[in-house]
Design a protein around this motif. Structure first.
Motif, short mmCIF file in Angstrom:
data_model
loop_
_atom_site.label_atom_id
_atom_site.label_comp_id
_atom_site.label_asym_id
_atom_site.label_seq_id
_atom_site.Cartn_x
_atom_site.Cartn_y
_atom_site.Cartn_z
N THR A 1 0.83 -1.20 0.00
CA THR A 1 0.00 0.00 0.00
C THR A 1 0.86 1.26 0.00
N GLY A 2 0.23 2.40 -0.25
CA GLY A 2 0.95 3.66 -0.32
C GLY A 2 1.90 3.65 -1.51
N TYR A 3 3.12 4.05 -1.26
CA TYR A 3 4.15 4.05 -2.30
C TYR A 3 4.89 2.72 -2.31
N ASN A 4 4.10 1.64 -2.28
CA ASN A 4 4.66 0.28 -2.12
C ASN A 4 5.43 0.21 -0.80
N ASP A 5 5.06 1.02 0.17
CA ASP A 5 5.94 1.18 1.33
C ASP A 5 5.61 0.28 2.51
N ASN A 6 4.59 -0.59 2.41
CA ASN A 6 4.24 -1.48 3.51
C ASN A 6 3.46 -2.66 2.95
N VAL A 7 3.93 -3.88 3.22
CA VAL A 7 3.27 -5.06 2.66
C VAL A 7 2.44 -5.82 3.69
N THR A 8 2.31 -5.32 4.91
CA THR A 8 1.61 -6.09 5.93
C THR A 8 0.12 -6.23 5.61
N GLY A 9 -0.48 -5.21 5.03
CA GLY A 9 -1.90 -5.28 4.70
C GLY A 9 -2.18 -6.25 3.57
N VAL A 10 -1.45 -6.12 2.47
CA VAL A 10 -1.67 -7.03 1.34
C VAL A 10 -1.22 -8.44 1.69
N GLY A 11 -0.20 -8.55 2.53
CA GLY A 11 0.25 -9.87 2.94
C GLY A 11 -0.80 -10.63 3.72
N ALA A 12 -1.57 -9.92 4.52
CA ALA A 12 -2.60 -10.55 5.35
C ALA A 12 -3.89 -10.82 4.60
N ALA A 13 -4.03 -10.28 3.40
CA ALA A 13 -5.28 -10.41 2.64
C ALA A 13 -5.40 -11.81 2.04
N GLY A 14 -6.38 -12.56 2.50
CA GLY A 14 -6.56 -13.92 2.00
C GLY A 14 -6.82 -13.97 0.52
N ALA A 15 -7.45 -12.94 -0.02
CA ALA A 15 -7.75 -12.92 -1.45
C ALA A 15 -6.49 -12.87 -2.31
N LEU A 16 -5.37 -12.50 -1.71
CA LEU A 16 -4.12 -12.37 -2.46
C LEU A 16 -3.13 -13.47 -2.10
N SER A 17 -3.60 -14.51 -1.45
CA SER A 17 -2.70 -15.58 -1.02
C SER A 17 -2.00 -16.20 -2.23
N GLY A 18 -0.76 -16.58 -2.02
CA GLY A 18 0.01 -17.23 -3.07
C GLY A 18 0.76 -16.29 -3.98
N THR A 19 0.48 -14.99 -3.90
CA THR A 19 1.19 -14.03 -4.72
C THR A 19 2.50 -13.63 -4.05
#
Length: 322
Positions: free
Chosen positions: A188-206
């Motif tokens: 999120t933001g300027y690609n500056d934090n991956v904790t939110g997308v990392g926790a998103a089940g919809a994005l698992s495996g990426t």
């Protein structure tokens, strides 16, 4: 077997078979550089990486890329190149010629990351219809090549976490033929934090994409920068590629051991590369080549490349595990 012997055997076997939590995956196979447009990749028009021109044919681009990519490999040890795309570039006759750069990289045994840059600089996809058409064409051309990776958007700072996850989920559904392990989801933001997308089940495996720069803070110690970076990664290091990180390479800074703490950029770069090495994370340096950019780690020299800062290259290679 006595109970004592069973316990003793168990204790002896644990070090042999115990695996750290994040060791099941790593991204350090990505030793990369960004090859960028001198105007920056946020252009309303064709993206044209340094060394190429709008009038170049496919064969000319392929030949120029051969020299530049060989330079990345021989001078740096790189095995990955991140190339910018946008709808103006792909949904036009430039694409058929620009593909010479990617085809050259693949012929050199390199991995290619295609990343979308918007033109409006507002952190949103400029035109959803054009964006979808672009990705349909790019995935259609390269989806069958296991060395090509796709990054739906660079620095999606206009979106909330939920909106960004939703957009990426839609992309994954539309391109469900692409293995998730070949998709980089930007933080999120300027690609500056991956904790939110990392926790998103919809994005698992990426895979996840993080950007990290020394001008984001004024710290002058490796320890402070290590904490800063660690907080942005959370528990998702094993899925994350730092696909933009860089520091001044044309201003005479010394990045070698003994010269790292005490300066904002040397401390930052040491901490970034140290952490990447220790956690087996990939790093894609910004930029490998971009004219006029003080961060550029190489410059053009004849048909190839020359190094701008030997100590910077050594530190980058250290981060790559070389």
């Amino acid at each position: 077997m006595t109970r004592f012997r069973r316990c003793l055997l168990a204790l002896l076997l644990v070090p042999l078979f115990a695996v750290p939590h994040n060791a099941s995956a790593a991204t350090n196979a990505f030793r990369g550089v960004n090859w960028a447009d001198a105007r920056d990749n946020y252009v309303d028009g064709w993206v044209i990486p340094t060394g190429l021109t709008a009038g170049d044919s496919y064969d000319v681009i392929r030949a120029k890329a051969d020299g530049i990519l060989t330079g990345f490999q021989q001078q740096l040890g790189a095995n990955t190149v991140r190339l910018p795309i946008n709808p103006q570039s792909v949904n036009s006759d430039w694409w058929a010629r620009y593909k010479g750069a990617a085809d050259s990289a693949l012929a050199h045994g390199m991995k290619v990351i295609f990343g979308y840059w918007e033109a409006n600089k507002d952190g949103f996809v400029d035109d959803m219809t054009a964006w979808n058409a672009m990705w349909d064409k790019v995935t259609g051309d390269y989806g069958g090549n296991g060395n090509v990776y796709f990054e739906p958007m660079n620095e999606p700072f206009g979106y909330s976490l939920n909106a960004w996850v939703s957009l990426c989920s839609t992309w994954l559904s539309r391109h469900s033929n692409i293995p998730r392990g070949r998709v980089l989801i930007s933080g999120t933001g300027y690609n500056d934090n991956v904790t939110g997308v990392g926790a998103a089940g919809a994005l698992s495996g990426t895979l996840l994409s993080l950007h990290f720069y020394g001008f984001w803070a004024s710290d002058t110690t490796r320890s402070a920068w290590t904490t800063n970076l660690s907080n942005r990664l959370g528990s998702y290091s094993s899925r994350t590629i730092i696909d933009e990180a860089g520091a001044p390479m044309t201003t005479g800074l010394d990045y070698s051991a003994g010269h790292q703490d005490g300066n904002n950029f040397t401390a930052y770069f040491a901490a970034t590369t140290d952490l990447a090495r220790s956690r087996q994370m990939g790093v894609v340096y910004w930029p490998g080549l971009r004219s006029g950019d003080t961060y550029s780690i190489t410059r053009q020299s004849g048909s190839g490349l020359a190094i701008n800062n030997a100590s910077g290259v050594a530190q980058l290679r250290w981060g790559w595990g070389l």
